[in-house]
Scaffold this active site. Sequence first.
Site, PDB file in Angstrom:
ATOM      1  N   CYS A 102       0.849  -1.204   0.000  1.00 55.41           N
ATOM      2  CA  CYS A 102       0.000   0.000   0.000  1.00 55.41           C
ATOM      3  C   CYS A 102       0.882   1.250   0.000  1.00 55.41           C
ATOM      4  O   CYS A 102       1.854   1.334   0.768  1.00 55.41           O
ATOM      5  CB  CYS A 102      -0.905   0.005   1.231  1.00 55.41           C
ATOM      6  SG  CYS A 102      -1.888   1.518   1.326  1.00 55.41           S
ATOM      7  N   HIS A 130       3.600  -8.485  13.359  1.00 55.99           N
ATOM      8  CA  HIS A 130       2.692  -8.152  12.257  1.00 55.99           C
ATOM      9  C   HIS A 130       3.522  -7.928  10.993  1.00 55.99           C
ATOM     10  O   HIS A 130       4.620  -7.363  11.038  1.00 55.99           O
ATOM     11  CB  HIS A 130       1.867  -6.904  12.586  1.00 55.99           C
ATOM     12  CG  HIS A 130       0.782  -6.639  11.580  1.00 55.99           C
ATOM     13  ND1 HIS A 130       1.032  -5.973  10.397  1.00 55.99           N
ATOM     14  CD2 HIS A 130      -0.531  -6.970  11.548  1.00 55.99           C
ATOM     15  CE1 HIS A 130      -0.091  -5.896   9.700  1.00 55.99           C
ATOM     16  NE2 HIS A 130      -1.055  -6.505  10.372  1.00 55.99           N
ATOM     17  N   GLU A 132       3.323  -5.931   8.521  1.00 57.33           N
ATOM     18  CA  GLU A 132       3.710  -4.549   8.207  1.00 57.33           C
ATOM     19  C   GLU A 132       4.888  -4.105   9.080  1.00 57.33           C
ATOM     20  O   GLU A 132       5.807  -3.415   8.606  1.00 57.33           O
ATOM     21  CB  GLU A 132       2.511  -3.606   8.412  1.00 57.33           C
ATOM     22  CG  GLU A 132       2.850  -2.164   8.060  1.00 57.33           C
ATOM     23  CD  GLU A 132       1.717  -1.201   8.371  1.00 57.33           C
ATOM     24  OE1 GLU A 132       0.536  -1.579   8.233  1.00 57.33           O
ATOM     25  OE2 GLU A 132       2.009  -0.055   8.757  1.00 57.33           O
ATOM     26  N   THR A 170       0.173   1.395  10.385  1.00 61.30           N
ATOM     27  CA  THR A 170      -0.946   2.171   9.825  1.00 61.30           C
ATOM     28  C   THR A 170      -2.321   1.760  10.352  1.00 61.30           C
ATOM     29  O   THR A 170      -3.294   2.473  10.149  1.00 61.30           O
ATOM     30  CB  THR A 170      -0.981   2.002   8.289  1.00 61.30           C
ATOM     31  OG1 THR A 170      -1.073   0.609   7.984  1.00 61.30           O
ATOM     32  CG2 THR A 170       0.230   2.611   7.633  1.00 61.30           C
ATOM     33  N   SER A 228      -6.663  -9.785  10.900  1.00 60.42           N
ATOM     34  CA  SER A 228      -6.773  -8.411  10.405  1.00 60.42           C
ATOM     35  C   SER A 228      -6.626  -7.433  11.560  1.00 60.42           C
ATOM     36  O   SER A 228      -7.516  -7.324  12.413  1.00 60.42           O
ATOM     37  CB  SER A 228      -8.125  -8.217   9.707  1.00 60.42           C
ATOM     38  OG  SER A 228      -8.389  -6.839   9.552  1.00 60.42           O
ATOM     39  N   SER A 229      -5.517  -6.706  11.571  1.00 58.65           N
ATOM     40  CA  SER A 229      -5.244  -5.774  12.671  1.00 58.65           C
ATOM     41  C   SER A 229      -6.327  -4.701  12.762  1.00 58.65           C
ATOM     42  O   SER A 229      -6.881  -4.446  13.832  1.00 58.65           O
ATOM     43  CB  SER A 229      -3.876  -5.116  12.451  1.00 58.65           C
ATOM     44  OG  SER A 229      -3.665  -4.066  13.355  1.00 58.65           O
ATOM     45  N   ASN A 230      -6.671  -4.078  11.625  1.00 63.00           N
ATOM     46  CA  ASN A 230      -7.623  -2.954  11.710  1.00 63.00           C
ATOM     47  C   ASN A 230      -9.013  -3.430  12.141  1.00 63.00           C
ATOM     48  O   ASN A 230      -9.728  -2.725  12.837  1.00 63.00           O
ATOM     49  CB  ASN A 230      -7.637  -2.169  10.398  1.00 63.00           C
ATOM     50  CG  ASN A 230      -8.472  -2.814   9.324  1.00 63.00           C
ATOM     51  OD1 ASN A 230      -9.665  -2.545   9.227  1.00 63.00           O
ATOM     52  ND2 ASN A 230      -7.889  -3.696   8.518  1.00 63.00           N
ATOM     53  N   SER A 273     -10.169  -5.023   4.999  1.00 63.34           N
ATOM     54  CA  SER A 273      -9.860  -6.123   4.076  1.00 63.34           C
ATOM     55  C   SER A 273     -11.048  -7.060   3.857  1.00 63.34           C
ATOM     56  O   SER A 273     -10.904  -8.105   3.224  1.00 63.34           O
ATOM     57  CB  SER A 273      -8.657  -6.915   4.602  1.00 63.34           C
ATOM     58  OG  SER A 273      -8.812  -7.188   5.975  1.00 63.34           O
TER      59      SER A 273
HETATM   60 FE1  SF4 Z   1      -3.361   1.006   3.020  1.00 61.13          FE
HETATM   61 FE2  SF4 Z   1      -3.616  -0.724   5.028  1.00 61.13          FE
HETATM   62 FE3  SF4 Z   1      -4.653   1.714   5.234  1.00 61.13          FE
HETATM   63 FE4  SF4 Z   1      -5.742   0.000   3.576  1.00 61.13          FE
HETATM   64  S1  SF4 Z   1      -5.664  -0.220   5.808  1.00 61.13           S
HETATM   65  S2  SF4 Z   1      -5.269   2.164   3.127  1.00 61.13           S
HETATM   66  S3  SF4 Z   1      -3.961  -1.153   2.869  1.00 61.13           S
HETATM   67  S4  SF4 Z   1      -2.476   1.222   5.056  1.00 61.13           S
END
Ligand code: SF4
Length: 322
Positions: A102, A130, A132, A170, A228-230, A273
């Site tokens: 990304c 992780h 990333e 991120t 999935s971290s987020n 994701s």
């Molecule tokens: Fe990029 Fe990850 Fe943010 Fe999606 S979640 S915009 S892949 S940094």
Amino acid sequence: MPPTDPRTILLAAPRGFCAGVDRAIEIVDIALQHYGPPVYVRHAIVHNTHVVADLEAKGAVFVEDEDEVPEGMPIVFSAHGIPPEVRERSAARGLDMIDATCPLVTKVHYEALEYAASGRSIILIGHEGHQEVIGTMGHAPESISLVETPEDVFALDLPADADVAYISQTTLSVDETTSIIAAIRERFPQARGPKGDDICYATQNRQDATKVLAERSDLVLVVGSQNSSNSKRMVEVALAHGAPAAHLIDSAADIDPVWLEGVDVVGLTSGASAPDVLVTEVIDHLSATARGAEVERLTVVDEQMHFALPAKLRNLPLAGAR
Ligand code: SF4
């Protein structure tokens, strides 16, 4: 409380695919069409089991190490980014490299390189192990210390007047990262860093929407995979902002009917994701379970973001050329 059927499904926006995930999946799709299967992908292209299974069915082969890829074959690097030595080893094997990192992760890599070149000690806020974080640390391994909590900051073996800079993963919790940055600024008032943090727009927007969702829901469901971290952070955010209960589900099949007992409003969202088709399946499942449940849309941020494809993939013939 007697069991009742939810009457409202509160559907958050923005949710689901971010621009980086959209781009990464499109990159694998284009590579499959251009080269024909198999196309090797280093690590899960994005952290979602359904996306990975879908691409596998089309001919993508997921590997954890570039050494598993036969010499000369195409290899796609995942959206999470890679340490530079992966690129070097892949080049040495003559692999045809396609980078789906990304652009917002690449930005953090450049920050790390710049701070290291100027001789600063870098504090990386992120989760150990992780993908990333592995990729970012690999860009300045001698200069980076990883921290996950404010306590980690105070335990760092650095003098108070150290020339320090900080960067972050991120996809962290915005609130937790703020407390860690406060600790960095307390211990190293001279610390340099990005304006705010490196948390990306998609993570920020999904967490902002989840906070509003949590205030109005008896139960919050976040569609996303366990790696999935987020998505995991969204569950934490929901619980921290008033949701009586919140669960991460990979699909509708994970919904335990017990969760719905006594629930009037189900808040529904998905990680960056997670494909929206899974959200639709959850709505269908809840609507079938709770006859008469109505979907109400809750738009917190209007999100318009798109990332260009890598130059290498633009205008390729898509005939399965190999
Ligand atoms: Fe990029 Fe990850 Fe943010 Fe999606 S979640 S915009 S892949 S940094």
